[in-house]
Design a protein around this motif. Structure first.
Motif, PDB file in Angstrom:
ATOM      1  N   LYS A  18       1.200  -1.366   0.429  1.00  0.00           N
ATOM      2  CA  LYS A  18      -0.249   0.084   0.200  1.00  0.00           C
ATOM      3  C   LYS A  18       0.344   1.234   0.054  1.00  0.00           C
ATOM      4  O   LYS A  18       0.548   2.288  -0.767  1.00  0.00           O
ATOM      5  N   ILE A  19       2.321   1.131   0.413  1.00  0.00           N
ATOM      6  CA  ILE A  19       2.844   2.293   0.863  1.00  0.00           C
ATOM      7  C   ILE A  19       3.463   2.258  -0.419  1.00  0.00           C
ATOM      8  O   ILE A  19       3.439   3.697  -0.987  1.00  0.00           O
ATOM      9  N   THR A  20       3.997   1.236  -1.444  1.00  0.00           N
ATOM     10  CA  THR A  20       4.728   1.541  -2.565  1.00  0.00           C
ATOM     11  C   THR A  20       3.347   1.939  -3.530  1.00  0.00           C
ATOM     12  O   THR A  20       3.968   2.874  -4.660  1.00  0.00           O
ATOM     13  N   GLU A  21       2.346   1.451  -3.346  1.00  0.00           N
ATOM     14  CA  GLU A  21       1.039   2.227  -4.519  1.00  0.00           C
ATOM     15  C   GLU A  21       0.913   3.551  -4.006  1.00  0.00           C
ATOM     16  O   GLU A  21       1.041   4.158  -5.453  1.00  0.00           O
ATOM     17  N   ALA A  22       0.301   4.060  -2.827  1.00  0.00           N
ATOM     18  CA  ALA A  22       0.565   5.395  -2.691  1.00  0.00           C
ATOM     19  C   ALA A  22       1.612   6.188  -3.657  1.00  0.00           C
ATOM     20  O   ALA A  22       1.398   7.413  -3.894  1.00  0.00           O
ATOM     21  N   LEU A  23       2.691   5.525  -3.422  1.00  0.00           N
ATOM     22  CA  LEU A  23       3.718   6.149  -3.280  1.00  0.00           C
ATOM     23  C   LEU A  23       3.525   6.769  -5.225  1.00  0.00           C
ATOM     24  O   LEU A  23       4.387   7.751  -5.979  1.00  0.00           O
ATOM     25  N   GLN A  24       3.794   5.945  -5.864  1.00  0.00           N
ATOM     26  CA  GLN A  24       3.563   5.854  -7.247  1.00  0.00           C
ATOM     27  C   GLN A  24       2.281   6.522  -8.056  1.00  0.00           C
ATOM     28  O   GLN A  24       2.226   6.381  -9.063  1.00  0.00           O
ATOM     29  N   GLN A  25       1.874   6.815  -7.013  1.00  0.00           N
ATOM     30  CA  GLN A  25       0.570   7.977  -7.757  1.00  0.00           C
ATOM     31  C   GLN A  25       1.078   9.519  -8.129  1.00  0.00           C
ATOM     32  O   GLN A  25       0.738  10.055  -9.081  1.00  0.00           O
ATOM     33  N   TYR A  26       2.160   9.289  -7.674  1.00  0.00           N
ATOM     34  CA  TYR A  26       3.083  10.326  -8.441  1.00  0.00           C
ATOM     35  C   TYR A  26       4.514  10.451  -8.330  1.00  0.00           C
ATOM     36  O   TYR A  26       5.161  10.373  -7.791  1.00  0.00           O
ATOM     37  N   PRO A  27       4.924  10.890  -9.778  1.00  0.00           N
ATOM     38  CA  PRO A  27       5.937  10.460 -10.754  1.00  0.00           C
ATOM     39  C   PRO A  27       7.287  10.554  -9.750  1.00  0.00           C
ATOM     40  O   PRO A  27       7.426  12.443  -9.160  1.00  0.00           O
ATOM     41  N   PHE A  28       8.460  10.389 -10.238  1.00  0.00           N
ATOM     42  CA  PHE A  28       9.712  10.465  -9.153  1.00  0.00           C
ATOM     43  C   PHE A  28      10.458  10.249 -10.726  1.00  0.00           C
ATOM     44  O   PHE A  28      10.771   8.667 -10.454  1.00  0.00           O
ATOM     45  N   THR A  29      11.938  10.779  -9.797  1.00  0.00           N
ATOM     46  CA  THR A  29      13.074   9.740 -10.396  1.00  0.00           C
ATOM     47  C   THR A  29      13.957   9.592  -9.282  1.00  0.00           C
ATOM     48  O   THR A  29      15.043   8.285  -9.446  1.00  0.00           O
ATOM     49  N   GLN A  30      14.121  10.098  -8.115  1.00  0.00           N
ATOM     50  CA  GLN A  30      14.741  10.169  -7.609  1.00  0.00           C
ATOM     51  C   GLN A  30      14.022   9.984  -5.978  1.00  0.00           C
ATOM     52  O   GLN A  30      13.293  10.544  -5.606  1.00  0.00           O
ATOM     53  N   LEU A  31      14.165   8.616  -5.062  1.00  0.00           N
ATOM     54  CA  LEU A  31      13.560   7.823  -3.725  1.00  0.00           C
ATOM     55  C   LEU A  31      14.722   8.475  -2.450  1.00  0.00           C
ATOM     56  O   LEU A  31      16.032   7.629  -3.165  1.00  0.00           O
ATOM     57  N   LEU A  32      14.682   8.723  -2.134  1.00  0.00           N
ATOM     58  CA  LEU A  32      15.352   7.872  -0.671  1.00  0.00           C
ATOM     59  C   LEU A  32      14.007   7.778   0.472  1.00  0.00           C
ATOM     60  O   LEU A  32      13.084   7.656   0.844  1.00  0.00           O
ATOM     61  N   GLU A  33      14.910   6.252   0.716  1.00  0.00           N
ATOM     62  CA  GLU A  33      13.944   5.342   2.071  1.00  0.00           C
ATOM     63  C   GLU A  33      15.096   5.909   3.439  1.00  0.00           C
ATOM     64  O   GLU A  33      15.917   6.022   3.514  1.00  0.00           O
ATOM     65  N   VAL A  34      14.153   6.398   4.493  1.00  0.00           N
ATOM     66  CA  VAL A  34      14.997   6.749   5.819  1.00  0.00           C
ATOM     67  C   VAL A  34      14.762   5.489   6.330  1.00  0.00           C
ATOM     68  O   VAL A  34      13.775   5.343   6.553  1.00  0.00           O
ATOM     69  N   GLY A  35      15.464   5.198   6.913  1.00  0.00           N
ATOM     70  CA  GLY A  35      15.220   3.422   7.873  1.00  0.00           C
ATOM     71  C   GLY A  35      15.040   2.493   7.420  1.00  0.00           C
ATOM     72  O   GLY A  35      13.884   2.512   7.541  1.00  0.00           O
ATOM     73  N   PRO A  36      15.314   2.208   6.200  1.00  0.00           N
ATOM     74  CA  PRO A  36      14.714   0.665   5.603  1.00  0.00           C
ATOM     75  C   PRO A  36      14.591  -0.271   6.794  1.00  0.00           C
ATOM     76  O   PRO A  36      14.499  -1.299   6.572  1.00  0.00           O
ATOM     77  N   GLY A  37      15.627  -0.664   7.653  1.00  0.00           N
ATOM     78  CA  GLY A  37      15.767  -1.448   9.244  1.00  0.00           C
ATOM     79  C   GLY A  37      15.857  -2.502   8.603  1.00  0.00           C
ATOM     80  O   GLY A  37      17.516  -3.025   8.036  1.00  0.00           O
ATOM     81  N   ALA A  38      15.079  -3.757   8.436  1.00  0.00           N
ATOM     82  CA  ALA A  38      15.239  -5.270   7.436  1.00  0.00           C
ATOM     83  C   ALA A  38      15.428  -5.154   6.685  1.00  0.00           C
ATOM     84  O   ALA A  38      15.041  -6.431   5.634  1.00  0.00           O
ATOM     85  N   GLY A  39      14.559  -3.602   6.279  1.00  0.00           N
ATOM     86  CA  GLY A  39      14.616  -4.086   4.376  1.00  0.00           C
ATOM     87  C   GLY A  39      13.045  -4.250   3.746  1.00  0.00           C
ATOM     88  O   GLY A  39      12.799  -4.800   2.330  1.00  0.00           O
ATOM     89  N   ALA A  40      12.499  -4.670   4.592  1.00  0.00           N
ATOM     90  CA  ALA A  40      10.559  -5.489   3.893  1.00  0.00           C
ATOM     91  C   ALA A  40       9.994  -4.152   3.083  1.00  0.00           C
ATOM     92  O   ALA A  40       9.416  -4.772   2.509  1.00  0.00           O
ATOM     93  N   LEU A  41      10.390  -3.099   3.616  1.00  0.00           N
ATOM     94  CA  LEU A  41       9.256  -1.588   2.433  1.00  0.00           C
ATOM     95  C   LEU A  41      10.466  -1.725   0.804  1.00  0.00           C
ATOM     96  O   LEU A  41      10.342  -1.908  -0.029  1.00  0.00           O
ATOM     97  N   THR A  42      11.911  -1.960   1.888  1.00  0.00           N
ATOM     98  CA  THR A  42      12.834  -1.502   0.656  1.00  0.00           C
ATOM     99  C   THR A  42      13.071  -2.395  -0.448  1.00  0.00           C
ATOM    100  O   THR A  42      12.622  -2.437  -1.774  1.00  0.00           O
ATOM    101  N   ARG A  43      12.362  -4.195  -0.341  1.00  0.00           N
ATOM    102  CA  ARG A  43      12.275  -5.138  -1.293  1.00  0.00           C
ATOM    103  C   ARG A  43      10.831  -4.869  -2.424  1.00  0.00           C
ATOM    104  O   ARG A  43      11.200  -5.247  -3.583  1.00  0.00           O
TER     105      ARG A  43
END
Length: 152
Positions: A18-43
């Motif tokens: 859901k976070i990834t889908e929400a994110l992709q509603q707005y076009p971007f070419t550069q993305l910073l993930e804050v606090g990826p931890g164990a990479g659940a979202l990073t994946r």
């Protein structure tokens, strides 16, 4: 988990999607993930094509883990604090993360320092922080955070 770092790891793949889908509603070419931890979202984020990706992580153990789990991110993981790093990109970028409660407001203020370049922020906050950010004038939790973030 390290309580001193305010760590709380995102594990629910449905929320990550859901976070990834929400994110992709707005076009971007550069993305910073804050606090990826164990990479659940990073994946999910590394599957987005055509973008330059970076992640900032303070916990050295997690940085090592992320390098092992995502070798394609070599050179893209910044070992440091979002509160202390230089702006991670030249030009416009988007910020995403599962923000630690104990520094959520400071993270928002840091992002505001980069407001000329930050196009979108999609994140998960503890309920109380989200309520402060979204509060309207006259609400008991309305304050500096509400005013600054809403103005941006």
């Amino acid at each position: 988990m390290k309580k001193s770092l305010g760590q709380h790891f995102l594990r629910d793949e449905n929320i990550c999607r859901k976070i990834t889908e929400a994110l992709q509603q707005y076009p971007f070419t550069q993305l910073l993930e804050v606090g990826p931890g164990a990479g659940a979202l990073t994946r999910f984020l590394v599957e987005i094509g055509g973008i330059q990706f970076r992640a900032v992580e303070l916990d050295e153990e997690k940085v090592t883990y992320l390098h092992d789990r995502f070798p394609e991110l070599k050179g893209s993981i910044i070992h440091g604090s979002i509160l202390e790093i230089d702006k991670p990109f030249q030009g416009p970028f988007t910020v995403v993360g599962n923000f630690p409660y104990n520094i959520s407001t400071q993270i928002l203020f840091r992002i505001l320092e980069w407001k000329e370049n930050v196009e979108t922020v999609v994140g998960m906050f503890q309920k109380e922080v989200a309520q402060r950010v979204a509060a309207k004038e006259g609400n008991k939790v309305y304050g500096v955070t509400s005013v600054l973030v809403q103005a941006f």
